[in-house]
Structures are given as structure tokens and as C-alpha cells.
Design a protein around this motif. Structure first.
Motif, PDB file in Angstrom:
ATOM      1  N   PRO A  83       0.831  -1.211   0.000  1.00 12.24           N
ATOM      2  CA  PRO A  83       0.000   0.000   0.000  1.00 12.24           C
ATOM      3  C   PRO A  83       0.858   1.249   0.000  1.00 12.24           C
ATOM      4  O   PRO A  83       2.023   1.231   0.406  1.00 12.24           O
ATOM      5  N   THR A  84       0.270   2.357  -0.426  1.00  8.34           N
ATOM      6  CA  THR A  84       0.995   3.623  -0.480  1.00  8.34           C
ATOM      7  C   THR A  84       1.524   4.039   0.883  1.00  8.34           C
ATOM      8  O   THR A  84       2.592   4.661   0.993  1.00  8.34           O
ATOM      9  N   ALA A  85       0.801   3.685   1.956  1.00 13.89           N
ATOM     10  CA  ALA A  85       1.228   4.048   3.314  1.00 13.89           C
ATOM     11  C   ALA A  85       2.572   3.430   3.677  1.00 13.89           C
ATOM     12  O   ALA A  85       3.257   3.917   4.588  1.00 13.89           O
ATOM     13  N   SER A  86       2.992   2.371   2.964  1.00 14.47           N
ATOM     14  CA  SER A  86       4.280   1.723   3.243  1.00 14.47           C
ATOM     15  C   SER A  86       5.456   2.626   2.910  1.00 14.47           C
ATOM     16  O   SER A  86       6.588   2.344   3.318  1.00 14.47           O
ATOM     17  N   ARG A  87       5.195   3.703   2.146  1.00 17.44           N
ATOM     18  CA  ARG A  87       6.295   4.615   1.809  1.00 17.44           C
ATOM     19  C   ARG A  87       6.910   5.245   3.048  1.00 17.44           C
ATOM     20  O   ARG A  87       8.081   5.629   3.043  1.00 17.44           O
ATOM     21  N   LEU A  88       6.136   5.361   4.119  1.00 23.57           N
ATOM     22  CA  LEU A  88       6.681   5.919   5.358  1.00 23.57           C
ATOM     23  C   LEU A  88       7.827   5.054   5.865  1.00 23.57           C
ATOM     24  O   LEU A  88       8.929   5.553   6.135  1.00 23.57           O
ATOM     25  N   ASP A  89       7.593   3.743   5.998  1.00 23.20           N
ATOM     26  CA  ASP A  89       8.631   2.836   6.464  1.00 23.20           C
ATOM     27  C   ASP A  89       9.778   2.742   5.469  1.00 23.20           C
ATOM     28  O   ASP A  89      10.953   2.738   5.856  1.00 23.20           O
ATOM     29  N   ILE A  90       9.445   2.645   4.190  1.00 23.60           N
ATOM     30  CA  ILE A  90      10.478   2.519   3.159  1.00 23.60           C
ATOM     31  C   ILE A  90      11.340   3.776   3.116  1.00 23.60           C
ATOM     32  O   ILE A  90      12.566   3.699   2.949  1.00 23.60           O
ATOM     33  N   GLY A  91      10.719   4.940   3.281  1.00 28.68           N
ATOM     34  CA  GLY A  91      11.476   6.189   3.272  1.00 28.68           C
ATOM     35  C   GLY A  91      12.458   6.259   4.425  1.00 28.68           C
ATOM     36  O   GLY A  91      13.629   6.636   4.242  1.00 28.68           O
ATOM     37  N   PHE A  92      12.004   5.910   5.630  1.00 26.47           N
ATOM     38  CA  PHE A  92      12.907   5.903   6.778  1.00 26.47           C
ATOM     39  C   PHE A  92      14.028   4.887   6.574  1.00 26.47           C
ATOM     40  O   PHE A  92      15.202   5.159   6.884  1.00 26.47           O
ATOM     41  N   LEU A  93      13.680   3.693   6.061  1.00 29.14           N
ATOM     42  CA  LEU A  93      14.699   2.665   5.853  1.00 29.14           C
ATOM     43  C   LEU A  93      15.703   3.104   4.794  1.00 29.14           C
ATOM     44  O   LEU A  93      16.898   2.811   4.902  1.00 29.14           O
ATOM     45  N   ALA A  94      15.240   3.820   3.771  1.00 27.24           N
ATOM     46  CA  ALA A  94      16.155   4.312   2.729  1.00 27.24           C
ATOM     47  C   ALA A  94      17.165   5.296   3.323  1.00 27.24           C
ATOM     48  O   ALA A  94      18.367   5.239   3.024  1.00 27.24           O
ATOM     49  N   ILE A  95      16.684   6.206   4.165  1.00 26.30           N
ATOM     50  CA  ILE A  95      17.591   7.171   4.809  1.00 26.30           C
ATOM     51  C   ILE A  95      18.594   6.451   5.700  1.00 26.30           C
ATOM     52  O   ILE A  95      19.796   6.740   5.679  1.00 26.30           O
TER      53      ILE A  95
END
Length: 433
Positions: free
Chosen positions: A147-159
Motif C-alpha cells: 500500500p501507499t502508506a508503506s512509503r513511510l517505512d520505506i522512506g525511513f529505511l532508505a535514509i
């Protein structure tokens, strides 16, 4: 309380009992026996902890529940890892193991857990689609769509994946760096708490039985399981950590290998089993979402706590890494970057899952330093390739931690596949068929 749940709790208590007897009586046994008994106690406590944490979502909704579940599920790993960091402050011999547990559990979670959940979800979705299809002519699902809401976790993990490369470059984890990572985790929890989550969580197994209880009894049960499991973990962490090191010498096995892989396998087992149960029931994206959140708190709170534990144990305000640990952190950081690059487009293809698992297995065959740095370079090159292919989705992921997330979207497989049929009459909630 359902009888099935009572039997499960009694079984976990029985597995933990021998270790507690040894702990309170001080009976001296062989290191290998200590390792097995205290390891079994930690596994049993981890199951109790995982059931309670999952059921707690009944009273805590949204992304914050997923973040807290991921944090609580890895508490056994924290206990063992922070013990090594604490001991390294006064005993330089333990400095060798301070970050071993973290790098092992981190790579195990991504290299084994992510592919396992994705492949199981796709396999069962394909079977479910065939059962409801009259002619059996369907297009097999090939990707797990997040889901689009997963971008929150993915964004933090990317940083965090990018920041992680600073550790092998510095050759240490300074106290200021650790505090910065802990603040990053606090920001992650705050952002997760502001994320919407009106949909009701689904539960499996023992957690489903706990969630079905009346509110007051459920909360008392969850609190009791939290306290009981935490007590077992705290009492077992030190002797288990000591036994791992001693058992390596007795068995002629590299103690670093046991610390890096056996301890994480024990602590991560319940989380993997629960994630697979979600995947079997057609909730693969929710399952892998929990594993992604676990990666976030491993790279932030766990790594950030290591220099604090080292300082509390009498060491300097910087956790120094030896050559092997620098090598392990490099391999772990490149694997994390590759994992992020694969899912940044909110799609986890079955071919990517197989490739990730293959690279994880390959590291056990490559034991020399040069070979492992070559493997790190391969993972970095593949990550760059994925990022180029998914370049349009990079900025939305990086912006997600700093802006209000979009409203949650329903999870689906690509292409959409029907959900599994409900359990047969007479079966308890969350049972596998």
C-alpha cells in the motif's frame, strides 16, 4: 480463556522452566546445555511476546501499531546484543561480539524473511485463484504490491540505509551518532503515530484468540504476557550470551558465527512464523510491512543503543569496530540498500525475492574478506540498477517521512487474486488449513 491458548502458554512456560531453575539455583552445567536450555527459554518467551504484541493492535490502530509490534518482537535480540555491548565496556574480549548479533539478525530478516513472506504469499494466492477459477486459466500473480502508506517505512529505511555506510567509514559507532539514530527512531514513531489506520487489524493463531476476549480480560492477558516474557528474556539473556561464546570453544565452532546466527535465529523465529501465517492467509503485504518496520528499528534504535550500552559498561564514548565487524557492517549496509531499491516502487517481484535469498545464501559460501567485499560491491551495483529503474519513485519515498502520509489503500496482489476461503467450521480463528 480458550483451552488451546492455555495449552500454548503452558507449553511455553514448560520450555522456559528448566532455564529459570538453573538461573535461580546456580547449578553448573556444560556450556552447550546452557546454550540449549536458555536458548529454548528465549524462543518460548519470544512467542509469548509476539502473541501479546500482535493482540495489542486491537487497542492501538494504524502504522504506530505496526511500528510497536516490530519493536516488541525483537526485544529478545536487543537483550542479547546489548549485553555483549555492555560487557565489552569492561572486557575487550566481548568487543568482538558487540555488533555480531545485530548484523546477523539484520541480514537474516531481509535476506531470508522478506523473500520467504513474498514467495509464500504469491504461492498461496496462486493456489487460491486456481481453486475459485472454473477453467483454471488464470494469470499467476508475480508481484506483491504494498500500500501507499508503506512509503513511510520505506522512506525511513532508505535514509537509514545511506546513513549506515558512515559506520564502516568511521570504523566505530560514536555516542553522538548513536543518539542521532535513536532520535531518528523517535521521529519514526511520531510519524507512524500520525498515520491514519481506520481499518481493523486481522489476527491469526494465539493472537486471534487473545484479541477475541472482552476488552478488560484481553488487556490483562496482554499485560501479563508482556511482563512474563520480559522477565524470562531478562533472566536468560546473560547466561545465553555467555553460553554461546563458551559453546563455540567446546564444539570447535567459531563463536562469532554462533553469536551472529544462532542467537538471531532464536529471537526472530516467532516473528517469521507469524509473518508466514499472515502470508498464507492472503495478507502478505501486511506481513512484510512488519518485517520492514523491524529493519527500521534495527538500524536506528538497536544500533544507536550499542554505544550507550558500551559506555554504561565502563567503556569509552565510542564503540570501536574491528576489521571483521567493519566487513560485516559493509555487507549488511549494501544488502539493506539493495532491499530498499527492490521495494521502493511498492512492488516486490518474485524474481527479486529469489535473487535476494540467493545472495543471502551465497555469503555463507564466501568466507574470505576479499570475497565478501566483492559480494558487497555486487549488491551495491544491483541496488544502483534497481534505483535507476525505479527512479520515479525515489523522491516520493524520501519525502514520505517528512510529510503527512496518504490515506491507506487496500492491499492487493499483482494481478488481483481472490482471498483464501475462510477456515472450515469448527476450526479456531487463525488456524492453517
Amino acid at each position: 480463556m480458550p483451552r488451546t491458548l492455555v495449552r500454548r502458554i503452558i507449553l511455553c512456560a514448560a520450555l522456559a522452566a528448566p532455564a529459570l531453575v538453573l538461573r535461580f539455583t546456580g547449578i553448573d552445567v556444560a556450556p552447550v546445555v546452557n546454550m540449549l536450555l536458555f536458548g529454548a527459554a528465549i524462543v518460548a518467551a519470544a512467542f509469548l511476546l509476539a502473541w501479546a504484541a500482535e493482540a495489542a493492535q486491537k487497542d492501538i490502530s494504524g502504522a504506530l501499531a505496526i511500528a510497536l509490534l516490530a519493536l516488541i518482537a525483537v526485544l529478545p535480540e536487543y537483550a542479547v546484543d546489548l549485553y555483549y555491548a555492555f560487557r565489552s565496556g569492561s572486557d575487550p574480549e566481548f568487543l568482538h561480539y558487540a555488533a555480531a548479533n545485530m548484523t546477523g539478525s539484520n541480514r537474516l530478516l531481509l535476506g531470508f524473511g522478506w523473500p520467504l513472506v513474498a514467495l509464500v504469499a504469491l504461492l498461496f494466492a496462486r493456489r487460491a485463484a486456481r481453486r475459485v477459477s472454473r477453467r483454471g486459466r488464470i494469470r499467476s500473480p508475480r508481484s506483491l504490491v504494498l500500500p501507499t502508506a508503506s512509503r513511510l517505512d520505506i522512506g525511513f529505511l532508505a535514509i537509514l540505509a545511506v546513513v549506515a555506510f558512515a559506520i564502516p567509514l568511521m570504523g566505530s559507532i560514536p555516542l553522538w551518532f548513536g543518539i542521532a539514530l535513536i532520535l531518528m527512531f523517535a521521529l519514526y514513531l511520531w510519524r507512524a503515530g500520525r498515520t491514519g489506520g481506520d481499518e481493523e487489524a486481522e489476527f491469526v493463531g494465539a493472537a486471534a484468540q487473545i484479541a477475541a476476549m472482552p476488552a478488560r480480560i484481553r488487556r490483562i492477558t496482554v499485560l501479563g504476557l508482556f511482563l512474563g516474557s520480559a522477565t524470562i528474556i531478562l533472566l536468560s539473556a546473560e547466561p545465553f550470551a555467555e553460553a554461546l561464546v563458551a559453546s563455540g570453544t567446546v564444539l570447535g565452532i567459531d563463536s562469532y558465527f554462533l553469536v551472529q546466527w544462532l542467537a538471531p535465529l532464536a529471537s526472530e523465529a516467532p516473528e517469521f512464523i507469524i509473518a508466514v501465517m499472515f502470508a498464507v492467509r492472503g495478507m502478505g503485504a501486511a506481513a512484510i510491512g512488519t518485517l520492514i518496520a523491524s529493519k527500521v528499528n534495527q538500524w536506528s534504535l538497536l544500533v544507536g543503543s550499542l554505544p550507550l550500552a558500551h559506555l554504561a559498561g565502563g567503556g569509552p564514548a565510542s564503540l570501536l569496530l574491528d576489521a571483521r565487524q567493519i566487513e560485516e557492517f559493509t555487507l549488511t549496509a549494501t544488502q539493506t540498500l539493495l532491499g530498499v531499491a527492490m521495494i521502493v516502487a511498492l512492488r516486490f517481484h518474485w524474481g527479486s525475492a529469489l535473487g535476494l535469498a540467493s545472495l543471502f545464501a551465497l555469503q555463507f559460501a564466501i568466507t574470505d574478506t576479499t570475497g565478501r567485499y566483492v559480494l558487497s560491491a555486487i549488491q551495491a551495483v544491483l541496488a544502483i540498477g534497481y534505483l535507476v529503474a525505479h527512479r520515479r519513485t525515489i523522491l516520493p519515498a524520501l519525502r514520505a517521512p517528512f510529510r503527512r502520509p496518504a490515506a491507506p489503500q487496500p492491499v492487493e496482489l499483482d494481478p488481483p487474486a481472490p482471498r483464501l476461503p475462510p477456515p472450515s467450521p469448527g476450526r479456531g480463528p487463525g488456524c492453517l488449513e
